[in-house]
Scaffold this motif. Structure first.
Motif, PDB file in Angstrom:
ATOM      1  N   ILE A   1       0.866  -1.178   0.000  1.00  0.00           N
ATOM      2  CA  ILE A   1       0.000   0.000   0.000  1.00  0.00           C
ATOM      3  C   ILE A   1       0.904   1.231   0.000  1.00  0.00           C
ATOM      4  CG2 ILE A   1      -1.818   1.235   1.219  1.00  0.00           C
ATOM      5  CD1 ILE A   1      -2.640  -1.446   2.482  1.00  0.00           C
ATOM      6  N   CYS A   2       0.715   2.106  -0.971  1.00  0.00           N
ATOM      7  CA  CYS A   2       1.642   3.221  -1.172  1.00  0.00           C
ATOM      8  C   CYS A   2       1.586   4.241  -0.037  1.00  0.00           C
ATOM      9  CB  CYS A   2       1.338   3.923  -2.495  1.00  0.00           C
ATOM     10  SG  CYS A   2       1.801   2.972  -3.945  1.00  0.00           S
ATOM     11  N   THR A   3       2.765   4.637   0.423  1.00  0.00           N
ATOM     12  CA  THR A   3       2.926   5.656   1.445  1.00  0.00           C
ATOM     13  C   THR A   3       3.946   6.668   0.938  1.00  0.00           C
ATOM     14  OG1 THR A   3       4.464   4.101   2.487  1.00  0.00           O
ATOM     15  CG2 THR A   3       2.302   4.330   3.501  1.00  0.00           C
ATOM     16  N   LYS A   4       3.543   7.906   0.833  1.00  0.00           N
ATOM     17  CA  LYS A   4       4.373   8.938   0.228  1.00  0.00           C
ATOM     18  C   LYS A   4       5.732   9.056   0.924  1.00  0.00           C
ATOM     19  CE  LYS A   4       4.342  13.825  -1.087  1.00  0.00           C
ATOM     20  NZ  LYS A   4       3.542  15.078  -1.105  1.00  0.00           N
ATOM     21  N   GLY A   5       6.793   8.904   0.132  1.00  0.00           N
ATOM     22  CA  GLY A   5       8.150   9.087   0.634  1.00  0.00           C
ATOM     23  C   GLY A   5       8.715   7.923   1.414  1.00  0.00           C
ATOM     24  N   LEU A   6       7.917   6.890   1.661  1.00  0.00           N
ATOM     25  CA  LEU A   6       8.394   5.730   2.417  1.00  0.00           C
ATOM     26  C   LEU A   6       8.631   4.557   1.468  1.00  0.00           C
ATOM     27  CD1 LEU A   6       6.023   5.751   5.518  1.00  0.00           C
ATOM     28  CD2 LEU A   6       8.296   6.768   5.300  1.00  0.00           C
ATOM     29  N   PRO A   7       9.621   3.713   1.756  1.00  0.00           N
ATOM     30  CA  PRO A   7       9.850   2.543   0.903  1.00  0.00           C
ATOM     31  C   PRO A   7       8.582   1.710   0.777  1.00  0.00           C
ATOM     32  CG  PRO A   7      11.652   2.809   2.464  1.00  0.00           C
ATOM     33  CD  PRO A   7      10.582   3.793   2.877  1.00  0.00           C
ATOM     34  N   THR A   8       8.236   1.347  -0.446  1.00  0.00           N
ATOM     35  CA  THR A   8       7.049   0.540  -0.723  1.00  0.00           C
ATOM     36  C   THR A   8       7.443  -0.478  -1.778  1.00  0.00           C
ATOM     37  OG1 THR A   8       5.591   2.411  -0.219  1.00  0.00           O
ATOM     38  CG2 THR A   8       4.646   0.587  -1.473  1.00  0.00           C
TER      39      THR A   8
ATOM     40  N   LEU B   1      -2.996   0.844  -3.991  1.00  0.00           N
ATOM     41  CA  LEU B   1      -2.707  -0.546  -3.643  1.00  0.00           C
ATOM     42  C   LEU B   1      -1.981  -1.183  -4.827  1.00  0.00           C
ATOM     43  CD1 LEU B   1      -3.049  -3.144  -1.937  1.00  0.00           C
ATOM     44  CD2 LEU B   1      -5.269  -3.458  -3.063  1.00  0.00           C
ATOM     45  N   ILE B   2      -0.798  -1.686  -4.595  1.00  0.00           N
ATOM     46  CA  ILE B   2      -0.025  -2.309  -5.674  1.00  0.00           C
ATOM     47  C   ILE B   2      -0.739  -3.580  -6.112  1.00  0.00           C
ATOM     48  CG2 ILE B   2       2.181  -3.368  -6.289  1.00  0.00           C
ATOM     49  CD1 ILE B   2       3.519  -1.426  -4.362  1.00  0.00           C
ATOM     50  N   ALA B   3      -1.114  -3.631  -7.371  1.00  0.00           N
ATOM     51  CA  ALA B   3      -2.031  -4.665  -7.855  1.00  0.00           C
ATOM     52  C   ALA B   3      -1.382  -6.036  -7.945  1.00  0.00           C
ATOM     53  CB  ALA B   3      -2.582  -4.265  -9.220  1.00  0.00           C
ATOM     54  N   TYR B   4      -2.125  -7.040  -7.503  1.00  0.00           N
ATOM     55  CA  TYR B   4      -1.833  -8.449  -7.759  1.00  0.00           C
ATOM     56  C   TYR B   4      -2.934  -8.952  -8.693  1.00  0.00           C
ATOM     57  CZ  TYR B   4      -1.850 -13.511  -6.640  1.00  0.00           C
ATOM     58  OH  TYR B   4      -1.885 -14.887  -6.700  1.00  0.00           O
ATOM     59  N   GLY B   5      -4.142  -9.144  -8.145  1.00  0.00           N
ATOM     60  CA  GLY B   5      -5.309  -9.482  -8.959  1.00  0.00           C
ATOM     61  C   GLY B   5      -6.342  -8.386  -8.775  1.00  0.00           C
ATOM     62  N   SER B   6      -6.473  -7.504  -9.739  1.00  0.00           N
ATOM     63  CA  SER B   6      -7.242  -6.264  -9.550  1.00  0.00           C
ATOM     64  C   SER B   6      -8.706  -6.510  -9.215  1.00  0.00           C
ATOM     65  CB  SER B   6      -7.138  -5.400 -10.809  1.00  0.00           C
ATOM     66  OG  SER B   6      -5.794  -5.072 -11.090  1.00  0.00           O
ATOM     67  N   SER B   7      -9.300  -7.560  -9.725  1.00  0.00           N
ATOM     68  CA  SER B   7     -10.716  -7.822  -9.443  1.00  0.00           C
ATOM     69  C   SER B   7     -10.913  -8.557  -8.124  1.00  0.00           C
ATOM     70  CB  SER B   7     -11.338  -8.632 -10.581  1.00  0.00           C
ATOM     71  OG  SER B   7     -10.869  -9.969 -10.570  1.00  0.00           O
TER      72      SER B   7
END
Length: 462
Positions: A114-121, A207-213
């Motif tokens: 899950i993206c967090t601005k400026g933090l390693p993701t 959210l970094i996609a794996y299975g979008s649906s």
């Protein structure tokens, strides 16, 4: 040990909350069997019994003492977290507590996909090594707007491909789950509350996609009330996500009734269906016993219990994996070393693609990408992907029909209790089967609440 939806029990579990809670005055909880850590922290802040900084430091102390053993975090954000906690304390000192957000001063860990601005993701994968998003996921932005303090990013199987975090490209953590059960399985294994919301209830933007649906964001908490509070904060329509629901967001926590207001038969008139297929076959004896005991408890509270047969669910696991790996093979094609993440030096573009993916993708990721690419290939699309979508429709129809006749459905979360590290890594199919009791609900996009089922030491060995 584990049951999803309406099961409630007595399993004790030591969490970071208990560490600092011992140092605060004990209060009787009015809304749930387990007291709300969020409510208790808010009460303490309002009464000036402790500061946001105190709460954070207690959690950080706990983290520092356990992290060398568990490797549950891929990165921490202690400097910024202390600054966020200090800002809350300054707001209280200058403006009082009236304007505090519902999560003011509450430490929260965010999963690394899950993206967090400026933090390693990194989503637990080397292919995203060094990536720091320039934006927050909508769920994270809403948590921060409510005053939450982001402590760090938790470990996970690379892109959620696994059931135990042993497929993390970094050091293994203790049980963080999969895309098919990434909320319910770790909640079950660790004895906490997990809530997978209805698909679209929480925005997937960031959210970094794996299975979008199939992907959903949801909270893991120490009480039902905390899960309700978190859902209220994160839910709602988002212009960045066309699949997000436009349905108005109620105050879920306000709908919880205080224990003292309930009758001796609070579930009188409620119809609960026990999914027969989930209690058969490979379900460990201890798991079946724990769920059976919980069913008896629900009956004692007045619920009408009936067995429900859903034979279509036997098709759910293979259909899920066809769809999940197909979507993953498409989603992961973007990781080529050109735009972000890992880039392997090479003499030409094709070599850079090949070398970057060879180094950045782990064995399990490569396995699933290959399976997904095969399922989507021209000669096999109808035989696999199209047929899996048809099965998905059958599963949705079966669940909808069952829910027309029952207020909710009940089953275990997983066929076994938490397994030992290394027990299933050499047998991918055995690992996939851990998702047997969760993936049908992802296919249908249904809401699932994982609550506690009482277990004994003997049950856990079943």
């Amino acid at each position: 040990m584990k049951a999803q939806l309406l099961l409630q029990g007595q399993c004790a579990h030591t969490t970071a909350r208990h560490f600092w809670r011992k140092q605060l005055s004990t209060r009787r909880c009015s809304t749930s069997a387990r007291c709300s850590a969020i409510r208790e922290a808010q009460i303490s802040l309002h009464r000036r019994e402790c500061s946001a900084g105190d709460i954070l430091e207690q959690h950080l102390h706990r983290l520092e003492s356990t992290e060398p053993m568990y490797h549950s975090f891929l990165s921490t954000n202690t400097t910024a977290a202390r600054a966020q906690a200090q800002a809350v304390d300054q707001q209280i000192a200058m403006e009082g507590t009236d304007g505090l957000g519902v999560l003011a001063g509450i430490p929260i860990a965010v999963k690394d996909n899950i993206c967090t601005k400026g933090l390693p993701t990194t989503a637990g994968s080397k292919i995203l090594q060094g990536y720091r998003p320039p934006f927050n996921a909508t769920a994270v932005a809403r948590l921060k707007a409510a005053g939450a303090v982001i402590v760090g990013k938790t470990n996970m199987d690379a892109f959620g491909m696994g059931s135990s975090s042993e497929y993390s490209d970094y050091q293994s953590a203790i049980m963080l789950g999969t895309a098919g059960g990434s909320i319910r399985q770790p909640a079950s294994f660790c004895g906490v509350v997990g809530l997978k919301p209805t698909y679209g209830r929480i925005s997937r933007y960031g959210l970094i996609a794996y299975g979008s649906s199939l992907d959903c964001i949801g909270p893991l908490t120490s009480s039902v009330e905390d899960a309700a509070i978190m859902l209220t904060v994160m839910a709602g329509q988002d212009s960045h996500d066309a699949t997000s629901s436009a349905t108005a967001v109620p105050d879920y926590a306000a709908a919880l009734q205080p224990l003292h207001s309930l009758s001796s038969k609070p579930l009188a008139g409620k119809r609960i269906g026990v999914i027969a297929e989930m209690m058969q076959g490979g379900t460990a004896p201890g798991v079946a016993t724990a769920v059976t005991n919980s069913i008896k408890h629900l009956e004692s509270l007045g619920a009408d219990i009936a067995e429900v047969s859903l034979p279509e669910l036997h098709l759910a696991l293979p259909a899920y994996y066809v769809l999940a790996v197909s979507e993953a093979s498409s989603n992961l094609a973007r990781y080529d070393g050109v735009r972000y993440g890992l880039r392997h030096p090479a003499a030409n573009l094709r070599s850079m693609y090949n070398d970057t993916r060879q180094e950045g993708f782990g064995e399990e990721m490569k396995r699933r990408i290959l399976m997904g690419t095969y399922a989507l290939s021209a000669g096999y699309y109808d035989a696999y992907y199209k047929k899996a979508q048809q099965v998905r429709t059958l599963v949705q129809q079966a669940l909808n029909k069952a829910l027309e006749q029952h207020d909710l459905l009940l089953s275990p979360v997983a066929p076994t209790t938490a397994f030992k590290i290394g027990e299933k890594t050499e047998d991918p199919l055995a690992m996939y089967k851990e998702d047997l009791m969760t993936v049908h609900l992802n296919l249908a996009g249904k809401l699932i609440h994982r609550l506690h089922a009482q277990c004994t030491a003997n049950d856990r060995t079943g």
